[in-house]
Design an enzyme around this catalytic site. Structure first.
Site, PDB file in Angstrom:
ATOM      1  N   ALA A   1      20.676   2.576  24.386  1.00  0.00           N
ATOM      2  CA  ALA A   1      20.003   2.746  23.100  1.00  0.00           C
ATOM      3  C   ALA A   1      18.905   1.706  22.920  1.00  0.00           C
ATOM      4  CB  ALA A   1      21.019   2.619  21.975  1.00  0.00           C
TER       5      ALA A   1
ATOM      6  N   ARG B   1      17.574 -13.561  28.980  1.00  0.00           N
ATOM      7  CA  ARG B   1      18.143 -13.639  27.654  1.00  0.00           C
ATOM      8  C   ARG B   1      18.314 -15.111  27.313  1.00  0.00           C
ATOM      9  NH1 ARG B   1      23.954 -11.091  27.809  1.00  0.00           N
ATOM     10  NH2 ARG B   1      23.141  -8.995  27.881  1.00  0.00           N
TER      11      ARG B   1
ATOM     12  N   GLN C   1     -23.524  41.867  19.611  1.00  0.00           N
ATOM     13  CA  GLN C   1     -24.210  42.465  18.466  1.00  0.00           C
ATOM     14  C   GLN C   1     -24.944  41.313  17.784  1.00  0.00           C
ATOM     15  OE1 GLN C   1     -21.791  43.572  15.095  1.00  0.00           O
ATOM     16  NE2 GLN C   1     -23.275  45.103  14.382  1.00  0.00           N
TER      17      GLN C   1
ATOM     18  N   GLU D   1     -16.498  55.745   2.607  1.00  0.00           N
ATOM     19  CA  GLU D   1     -15.984  54.411   2.331  1.00  0.00           C
ATOM     20  C   GLU D   1     -15.571  54.280   0.870  1.00  0.00           C
ATOM     21  OE1 GLU D   1     -15.346  51.893   4.683  1.00  0.00           O
ATOM     22  OE2 GLU D   1     -15.554  53.824   5.673  1.00  0.00           O
TER      23      GLU D   1
ATOM     24  N   GLY E   1     -17.687  41.071  13.475  1.00  0.00           N
ATOM     25  CA  GLY E   1     -17.837  40.881  12.028  1.00  0.00           C
ATOM     26  C   GLY E   1     -17.563  39.452  11.584  1.00  0.00           C
TER      27      GLY E   1
ATOM     28  N   LYS F   1     -13.028  35.674  12.215  1.00  0.00           N
ATOM     29  CA  LYS F   1     -11.771  36.324  11.826  1.00  0.00           C
ATOM     30  C   LYS F   1     -10.895  36.681  13.022  1.00  0.00           C
ATOM     31  CE  LYS F   1     -11.556  40.747  10.298  1.00  0.00           C
ATOM     32  NZ  LYS F   1     -11.673  41.821   9.287  1.00  0.00           N
TER      33      LYS F   1
ATOM     34  N   ARG G   1     -13.971  37.778   4.014  1.00  0.00           N
ATOM     35  CA  ARG G   1     -12.806  37.662   3.133  1.00  0.00           C
ATOM     36  C   ARG G   1     -11.771  36.646   3.623  1.00  0.00           C
ATOM     37  NH1 ARG G   1     -12.025  44.096   2.948  1.00  0.00           N
ATOM     38  NH2 ARG G   1     -13.445  43.938   4.718  1.00  0.00           N
TER      39      ARG G   1
ATOM     40  N   ASN H   1       4.715   1.357  28.683  1.00  0.00           N
ATOM     41  CA  ASN H   1       3.866   2.011  29.693  1.00  0.00           C
ATOM     42  C   ASN H   1       2.383   1.729  29.511  1.00  0.00           C
ATOM     43  OD1 ASN H   1       3.899   3.489  27.277  1.00  0.00           O
ATOM     44  ND2 ASN H   1       3.255   5.350  28.325  1.00  0.00           N
TER      45      ASN H   1
END
Ligand code: UD1
Ligand code: CA
Length: 471
Positions: free
Chosen positions: A385, A445, A78, A161, A12, A23, A16, A391
């Site tokens: 940290a 550094r 179907q 129905e 189906g 669905k 709705r 990468n």
């Protein structure tokens, strides 16, 4: 059960739902609506399940192939959605002589379970007066929208129905058709062949097999199923209501098996929880996530296909996908595990650390603010940290290898591909571009210079510059 073949109607449009997705492919607790129905039919003991597809059939076919690989599930097409009767015909046309009886069910009732379906098949196996057709019904408070079960002298004569009801008396009938039928295959063939689209929707109604059987003098049985098993999904409001019920069922199941699932946690259908684990409020566990005994998944975590090891602690607001967390490891709060991440036993991955395709050894730590992409981190290594595994060079991804017990000082950039040897030391703020031998110190550094007494002079100069601008 004798050879019963299941037919699940899933062709189906689901108008709705107002959706571009068929669905039956909308998810409930992580699995498409159709998955639940097919699983229930298999659980009921159907020798084979034929799913009738139509609207968006490619997507449904592909899914079923993947999800039910190696199991007796196939599809029938179907071509045009001309009603549930037409859909049942499409399914039946593919079934040979092997079947004695057929279970036909709507594909949009995901809460129905194998036991419920098995109950509907029972009247056909009854020794004294076996039924030729059995249907699931339920007496509900509000029957609006459902087909009504019309009886004469207690015997079912027809299903009508909602749109085709003819009187207030019929509208007041609260016994509804659940959309689950078990029929003798010969009767079903005949009944389906007789269908005509003489109704409000101009469709071929599967429900008309009931009047046909009644007129033919066949024995029709009804089996009452609990209302909460029969809720159909026709729109998104019903989708969420059904999902709420299913989530509650899943949570209850795991709680009874010894897992603490706090109120407000959402555990999807494919998840496994071991006894004595704990899932806090607002956590969302999806896919094939598995939480081992003694582990805790904190408030607000979202884990998809993540294996959480025994005794591990996944702290609040961690997001993880396709990853594993070792026993007794600690992850989060606010950690992000992207696919392919493997956190070793007793390792720590702290707040605002993002890992992707990275393997962390036993007891390794990255406690704060880091990006660990494509890394292999040895046992007991410490990542400071602000460390970044660089990468990606704009074209390719490269691997960063950190040896066991290496110490990476804060705010370092490790430019892959590169290897930092075991027991080595990378000084804070270093940009590592060459391999660091085991046991070495890497430091890059700029030397610090101190100018004695210079601070007040600098401040005065800056103030003067500001005043000059102001004028
Ligand atoms: C159907 C029943 C109704 C029952 C209700 C229970 C009919 C005519 N009505 O109504 O009596 O109370 O279920 O939930 O059967 N489908 C197809 N091909 C089609 C049309 C539908 O495969 O051409 C499938 C849908 O995908 C769905 C199922 O059949 O899974 C039911 O269809 P739907 O339109 O939802 O029927 P209801 O109006 O709910
Ligand atoms: Ca429906």
């Amino acid at each position: 059960m004798q050879t019963t073949i299941g037919i699940v109607l899933a062709a189906g449009q689901g108008t709705r739902m107002k959706s571009g997705v068929p669905k039956v492919m909308h998810l409930i607790c992580g699995l498409p609506i159709v998955h639940h129905g097919v699983q229930a039919a298999l659980d009921a003991g159907c020798g084979e399940v034929v799913v009738v597809v139509g609207e968006g059939r490619r997507m449904v076919e592909e899914y079923l192939e993947r999800a039910f690989k190696g199991r007796p599930v196939r599809t029938a097409v179907q071509e045009q959605q001309r009603g549930t009767g037409d859909a049942a015909r499409a399914g039946l046309a593919t079934i040979g002589k092997e079947a004695l009886q057929v279970l036909v069910m709507n594909g949009d009732v995901p809460l129905v379970g194998g036991e419920d379906l098995r109950a509907v098949t029972k009247p056909l196996a009854e020794a004294s007066s076996p039924a030729a057709l059995s249907l699931a019904t339920c007496v509900v408070q509000d029957p609006t929208g459902y087909g009504r079960v019309l009886r004469k002298g207690g015997q079912v004569v027809e299903i009508r129905e909602h749109r085709d009801l003819r009187s207030q008396q019929e509208r007041d009938v609260r016994e509804i058709n659940a959309g689950i039928y078990v029929a003798n295959i010969a009767l079903l063939r005949e009944a389906l062949a007789s269908l005509a689209p003489d109704n409000a929707q101009g469709e071929l109604y599967l429900t008309d097999i009931v009047a046909f059987s009644s007129n033919a003098g066949e024995h029709i049985a009804t089996v009452t199923l609990p209302e909460d098993a029969l809720a159909g999904v026709n729109d998104r409001e019903q989708l969420v209501q059904v999902e709420r019920t299913m989530h509650a069922r899943i949570a209850r199941k795991w709680r009874l098996q010894g897992a603490t699932v706090r109120d407000g946690a959402r555990v999807d259908a494919g998840v496994v929880l071991e006894p004595d684990c704990e899932v806090e409020s607002g956590a969302v566990l999806r896919g094939a996530t598995r939480v081992a005994s003694g582990a805790t998944v904190g408030v607000g975590c979202v884990l998809t296909d993540v294996a959480v090891g025994a005794g591990a602690s996944v702290k609040p607001y961690t997001v993880g996908t396709a990853s594993s967390i070792g026993a007794s490891a600690q992850v989060g709060p606010f950690a992000h595990l992207r696919p392919g991440t493997d956190i070793g036993e007793e390792a720590h991955l702290g707040n605002f650390v993002e890992a992707k395709k990275t393997k962390m050894g036993r007891g390794a730590k990255a406690n704060h603010l880091a990006y660990l992409g494509d890394g292999v981190i040895g046992d007991g290594a410490n990542i400071g940290a602000g460390t970044i595994f660089c990468n990606y060079d704009g074209v390719s991804k490269h691997t960063t290898t950190i040896g066991a017990k290496a110490f990476i000082g804060s705010d370092s950039q490790i430019v892959a591909p590169v290897t930092v040897g075991a027991n080595s030391y990378v000084a804070t703020g270093t940009t590592v571009t060459r391999d660091v031998p085991p046991g070495a110190l890497a430091i890059s550094r700029v030397k610090q210079e101190n100018k004695e007494g210079y601070a007040p002079k600098l401040a005065a100069r800056m103030r003067a510059a500001k005043d000059a601008k102001g004028k």
